[in-house]
Design a protein around this motif. Structure first.
Motif, short mmCIF file in Angstrom:
data_model
loop_
_atom_site.label_atom_id
_atom_site.label_comp_id
_atom_site.label_asym_id
_atom_site.label_seq_id
_atom_site.Cartn_x
_atom_site.Cartn_y
_atom_site.Cartn_z
N PRO A 127 41.68 42.89 30.41
CA PRO A 127 41.34 41.50 30.07
C PRO A 127 41.12 40.61 31.29
CG PRO A 127 43.34 42.24 28.94
CD PRO A 127 43.01 43.28 29.96
N THR B 35 38.21 35.67 36.20
CA THR B 35 37.31 36.56 36.92
C THR B 35 36.00 36.70 36.18
OG1 THR B 35 39.25 37.71 37.76
CG2 THR B 35 37.14 38.87 37.90
N ARG C 162 36.39 45.73 36.84
CA ARG C 162 37.85 45.49 36.78
C ARG C 162 38.53 46.73 36.23
NH1 ARG C 162 41.50 40.36 35.08
NH2 ARG C 162 41.01 39.94 37.25
N PRO D 209 46.77 34.25 35.33
CA PRO D 209 47.61 33.50 34.41
C PRO D 209 49.08 33.52 34.85
CG PRO D 209 47.14 35.65 33.48
CD PRO D 209 46.33 35.55 34.74
N1 CP Z 1 43.41 35.44 38.53
C1 CP Z 1 42.66 36.23 37.73
O1 CP Z 1 42.10 37.26 38.15
O2 CP Z 1 42.56 35.78 36.46
P1 CP Z 1 41.97 36.62 35.24
O3 CP Z 1 42.86 37.85 35.10
O4 CP Z 1 42.05 35.71 34.06
O5 CP Z 1 40.58 37.04 35.57
#
Ligand code: CP
Length: 314
Positions: free
Chosen positions: A46, A50, A110, A275
């Motif tokens: 998730p 990003t 990711r 988060p």
């Molecule tokens: N800091 C960060 O990578 O947030 P997300 O996981 O929401 O992408």
């Protein structure tokens, strides 16, 4: 630049920080540079920041981006070369990455760690499999061991708040959490802070030492109060144990950062990648105070990603 997966060198970091700040002043300066180019954003995990910041960054450069939430919307991937695929995996990374490589001009991936297979995670196995088989430039959107776009945004944010200190005291302090959290943000923040020449102290309870590949050159302590003294920047992050791999050794609430703990560092700014679990990892008191840079960090994710994409397509 072919791939963007880690801190490269100080000159490259300085150039990317400068470019990110330039894009922050004028986001649409090269609005047509990426016209006709296509970016595949591949998520095996998730994301909020990003995903959206990288899409905005691509849009600012005229690059078309397409998101694939591979964990939810695509086939279960087999990562092991030579595997007999008679269990739950449906498509081999060799085939999937090659197909994606033919659809796009660059990929962004990711892929979090398993936190169970230390050898594969430490070698960034999944990211490397994508790089091996896609045959186009790859940007890490957080891998098993690094989160370089986050760290670049963090360095931009530090640069904006330096107050004429060429070598600020930067403290990375462990925070409590109820889940086993990856090491990528902490590793990368250490790698980039040290690479940029900052005075880095890492504070954590016993048993939470990070991989020395990322922390060599930092001051490492179990005394959080001492670490926080005269800090300019305090980066708050949880991570699970590295040596007892992926374990939560304890949820040590006394490690939560408070205003009282920052009495001896009145100028300190507080950072977190988000988060964040409020009042578990970091208190409302800090997050909602003028010390907090968390929104600035999140906003800078756009310009960090834009600087990287700009470098790849230039
Ligand atoms: N800091 C960060 O990578 O947030 P997300 O996981 O929401 O992408």
């Amino acid at each position: 630049m072919k791939h963007f997966t880690q801190f490269d060198d100080k000159n490259m970091a300085a150039a990317l920080i400068e470019q990110a700040l330039a894009f922050k002043s004028n986001p649409r300066k090269y609005a047509d540079l990426g016209r006709g180019k296509r970016l595949g954003l591949i998520f095996l995990n998730p994301s909020l920041r990003t995903r959206v910041s990288t899409q905005i960054a691509a849009s600012n450069l005229g690059i078309e981006s397409i998101v694939l939430n591979m964990d939810k919307e695509s086939w279960a991937l087999e990562m092991q070369d030579g595997a007999l695929m008679n269990k739950h995996t449906v498509e081999h990374i060799k085939d999937a990455a090659a197909v994606l490589g033919s659809y796009f001009d660059m990929l962004a991936i990711r892929a979090f760690p398993s936190l169970t297979n230390k050898t594969e995670d430490s070698d960034d196995f999944i990211l490397k499999q994508f790089i091996k088989y896609a045959n186009i430039p790859v940007v890490s959107l957080e891998s098993a061991i690094r989160h370089p776009l986050q760290s670049l945004a963090d360095m931009v944010t530090i640069q904006e708040n330096l107050r004429n200190k060429p070598r600020p005291k930067v403290v990375l302090t462990w925070a409590p959490h109820i889940k086993a959290i990856p090491h990528a943000v902490a590793n990368s923040f250490a790698e980039w802070s040290l690479g940029c020449g900052y005075d880095l102290t890492i504070a954590h309870p016993e048993g939470y030492d990070l991989d020395e590949r990322f922390t060599a050159g930092a001051t490492i302590t179990h005394d959080q109060d001492e670490a926080l003294r005269d800090a300019d920047f305090v980066y708050v992050k949880n991570w699970s144990a590295f040596h007892e791999y992926g374990k939560i050794i304890h949820v040590d609430q006394p490690w939560i950062l408070t205003e009282k703990k920052l009495e001896k560092s009145p100028e300190a700014k507080v950072m977190h990648c988000l988060p964040v679990r409020r009042n578990l990892e970091l208190s409302d008191e800090i997050l909602d105070s003028p010390r907090s840079l968390v929104q600035q960090q999140a906003h800078n994710r756009i310009y960090a990603a834009q600087a990287v994409l700009h470098r790849i397509i230039s």
